[in-house]
Enzyme design. Structure first.
Site, mmCIF file in Angstrom:
data_model
loop_
_atom_site.group_PDB
_atom_site.id
_atom_site.type_symbol
_atom_site.label_atom_id
_atom_site.label_comp_id
_atom_site.label_asym_id
_atom_site.label_seq_id
_atom_site.Cartn_x
_atom_site.Cartn_y
_atom_site.Cartn_z
ATOM 1 N N LYS A 191 0.567 -1.150 0.030
ATOM 2 C CA LYS A 191 -0.029 0.007 -0.193
ATOM 3 C C LYS A 191 0.600 1.061 0.162
ATOM 4 O O LYS A 191 0.288 2.504 -0.359
ATOM 5 C CB LYS A 191 -0.232 0.189 0.900
ATOM 6 C CG LYS A 191 -1.744 -0.480 1.440
ATOM 7 C CD LYS A 191 -2.669 -0.736 1.919
ATOM 8 C CE LYS A 191 -4.218 -2.036 2.215
ATOM 9 N NZ LYS A 191 -5.413 -1.218 2.977
ATOM 10 N N GLY A 208 -5.203 1.425 18.610
ATOM 11 C CA GLY A 208 -4.031 1.079 17.765
ATOM 12 C C GLY A 208 -3.497 2.441 17.130
ATOM 13 O O GLY A 208 -4.521 3.520 17.114
ATOM 14 N N ALA A 268 -4.444 0.410 9.455
ATOM 15 C CA ALA A 268 -6.108 0.871 9.418
ATOM 16 C C ALA A 268 -5.785 2.050 9.874
ATOM 17 O O ALA A 268 -7.015 2.712 9.483
ATOM 18 C CB ALA A 268 -6.565 -0.099 9.895
ATOM 19 N N ASN A 299 -2.945 3.555 22.128
ATOM 20 C CA ASN A 299 -2.108 2.673 21.437
ATOM 21 C C ASN A 299 -0.965 1.904 22.780
ATOM 22 O O ASN A 299 -0.607 2.981 23.746
ATOM 23 C CB ASN A 299 -1.161 2.872 20.526
ATOM 24 C CG ASN A 299 -0.566 1.929 19.233
ATOM 25 O OD1 ASN A 299 -1.304 0.612 19.169
ATOM 26 N ND2 ASN A 299 0.483 1.655 19.204
ATOM 27 N N TYR A 310 -13.658 -8.328 11.090
ATOM 28 C CA TYR A 310 -14.950 -8.803 10.535
ATOM 29 C C TYR A 310 -15.746 -10.204 10.777
ATOM 30 O O TYR A 310 -15.580 -11.019 10.216
ATOM 31 C CB TYR A 310 -15.197 -8.323 9.395
ATOM 32 C CG TYR A 310 -13.703 -8.827 8.454
ATOM 33 C CD1 TYR A 310 -13.120 -7.974 7.336
ATOM 34 C CD2 TYR A 310 -13.369 -10.015 8.051
ATOM 35 C CE1 TYR A 310 -11.959 -7.389 7.245
ATOM 36 C CE2 TYR A 310 -13.006 -10.288 7.145
ATOM 37 C CZ TYR A 310 -11.978 -9.641 6.944
ATOM 38 O OH TYR A 310 -11.035 -9.437 5.892
HETATM 39 P P1 ATR Z 1 -3.082 -3.143 10.168
HETATM 40 O O1 ATR Z 1 -2.491 -2.042 9.382
HETATM 41 O O2 ATR Z 1 -4.033 -3.957 10.340
HETATM 42 O O3 ATR Z 1 -3.537 -1.668 11.486
HETATM 43 P P2 ATR Z 1 -0.337 -2.960 12.265
HETATM 44 O O4 ATR Z 1 -0.187 -1.807 11.633
HETATM 45 O O5 ATR Z 1 0.107 -3.975 12.474
HETATM 46 O O6 ATR Z 1 -1.822 -3.579 11.369
HETATM 47 O O7 ATR Z 1 -1.082 -2.044 13.564
HETATM 48 C C1 ATR Z 1 -1.719 -2.905 14.268
HETATM 49 C C2 ATR Z 1 -1.730 -1.926 15.353
HETATM 50 O O8 ATR Z 1 -2.574 -2.916 17.164
HETATM 51 C C3 ATR Z 1 -1.160 -1.718 16.077
HETATM 52 O O9 ATR Z 1 -0.887 0.251 17.068
HETATM 53 C C4 ATR Z 1 -0.751 -2.436 17.467
HETATM 54 O O10 ATR Z 1 -0.625 -1.960 18.702
HETATM 55 P P3 ATR Z 1 1.435 -1.867 18.955
HETATM 56 O O11 ATR Z 1 2.006 -0.349 17.935
HETATM 57 O O12 ATR Z 1 1.737 -1.965 19.653
HETATM 58 O O13 ATR Z 1 2.530 -3.012 18.250
HETATM 59 C C5 ATR Z 1 -1.987 -3.211 17.671
HETATM 60 N N1 ATR Z 1 -2.124 -3.944 18.160
HETATM 61 C C6 ATR Z 1 -1.641 -5.459 18.296
HETATM 62 N N2 ATR Z 1 -1.864 -6.546 18.691
HETATM 63 C C7 ATR Z 1 -1.847 -6.086 19.604
HETATM 64 C C8 ATR Z 1 -2.051 -6.297 21.246
HETATM 65 N N3 ATR Z 1 -2.017 -7.971 21.348
HETATM 66 N N4 ATR Z 1 -2.582 -5.568 22.329
HETATM 67 C C9 ATR Z 1 -2.529 -4.213 21.604
HETATM 68 N N5 ATR Z 1 -2.491 -3.272 20.735
HETATM 69 C C10 ATR Z 1 -2.108 -4.407 19.879
#
Ligand code: ATR
Length: 287
Positions: free
Chosen positions: A70, A129, A133, A153, A228
């Protein structure tokens, strides 16, 4: 029937086997009796440039772009629309007479799903997060007139980077917080719309406790989980317990596709067809 006049659309990503996009777009093409076809292409990172110029040379009309391309794909495009330029990521490209244009319908898809229940305009929003996304949704929600935004986050540095970028480009009212329970609970009192962009609760980890529970929510809140699978996540169950309005992530999936279709055809497709195609498919694939 595929013939000499068939227009080709598709999606490129790696992996691509589990994409839902062909199901939605091909159902709409069929329903509207359009001589179009939408196909998935697995493209490795090192083949991305060739894939884009090859698609252009072949007369492919439009492509969706998914993980991991992307951001990288921008290098190979001629123009970006405003949202894609701000977000710095593209999920839809249009091969036009004057060049290749990049768009981002991920944020628009989420905002449209939320606006169906309650307009984001002048609302206080919290996003859980700070990944790709969250970034698309944060920019689009601010472009759509949200009053203020809290980014919550696990890794505060990532939230801080996103906040700084939002402030530099849009000068919004944005705060960041970590996932501390008590702090979240306080901030949620004034939150109108909560959007989860983390994968917590996604199949197969459906038994994992959601980040937020019903006692932290209120009945005037709208809660959108972009996960989803399952359709009703643990977070959305908690939202219902609190009397809040839940929105399934499937809506964002549907509307990002609908918005891509609009870009390519210039017309709104029948949303019901997208919905039915995806739900039929989900019943087969989703627990
Ligand atoms: P996407 O493209 O779907 O947004 P990503 O860029 O990998 O996926 O982002 C995932 C988000 O979910 C991140 O903000 C991640 O937090 P970190 O920045 O601390 O890594 C968050 N996330 C993923 N697993 C998590 C968990 N078990 N608990 C809390 N936050 C989580």
């Amino acid at each position: 029937m595929i013939n000499g006049e068939t227009k080709v659309f598709g999606i490129i990503g790696d992996p691509i086997e589990h994409t839902f996009s062909p199901v939605m777009h091909n159902a709409a093409f069929k329903k509207l009796d359009m001589n179009n076809i939408y196909v998935p292409f697995n493209v490795k990172a090192e083949e991305l440039e060739d894939a884009i110029s090859g698609a252009y040379a072949l007369g492919i009309r439009g492509l969706n772009i998914t993980i991991p391309h992307k951001t990288e794909v921008i290098k190979y495009l001629d123009y970006l629309d405003i949202a894609a330029g701000l977000i710095g990521a593209v999920n839809t490209i249009e091969f036009g007479k004057n060049g290749i244009v990049g768009h981002n319908t991920d944020g628009i898809g989420a905002v449209r799903a939320i606006n169906e229940i309650s307009s984001v305009k002048n609302k206080s929003i919290m996003i859980l997060g700070a990944g790709g996304a969250a970034r698309a949704i944060a920019f689009q929600i601010l472009l759509s007139g949200a009053k203020n935004l809290i980014i919550s986050n696990r890794t505060i540095e990532k939230a801080s980077e996103l906040r700084d970028d939002l402030i530099e480009k849009l000068e919004p009212d944005v705060q960041i917080i970590d996932l501390d329970h008590d702090n979240l609970k306080i901030k949620l009192k004034d939150t109108d719309i909560l959007i989860n962009t983390t994968p917590i609760g996604m199949y197969p980890h459906t038994n994992k406790k959601p980040l937020l529970t019903a006692d932290m929510m209120h009945e005037n809140m709208v809660v959108n989980d972009i996960v989803y699978n399952p359709l009703k996540t643990g977070l959305l169950n908690e939202a219902e317990k609190a009397g809040a309005k839940p929105i399934s992530g499937v809506k964002m999936l549907i509307y990002q596709g609908v918005e891509s279709f609009k870009i390519w055809s210039g017309a709104e497709p029948p949303v019901e067809i997208f919905k039915k195609a995806i739900m039929d498919h989900l019943h087969l694939e989703i627990i």
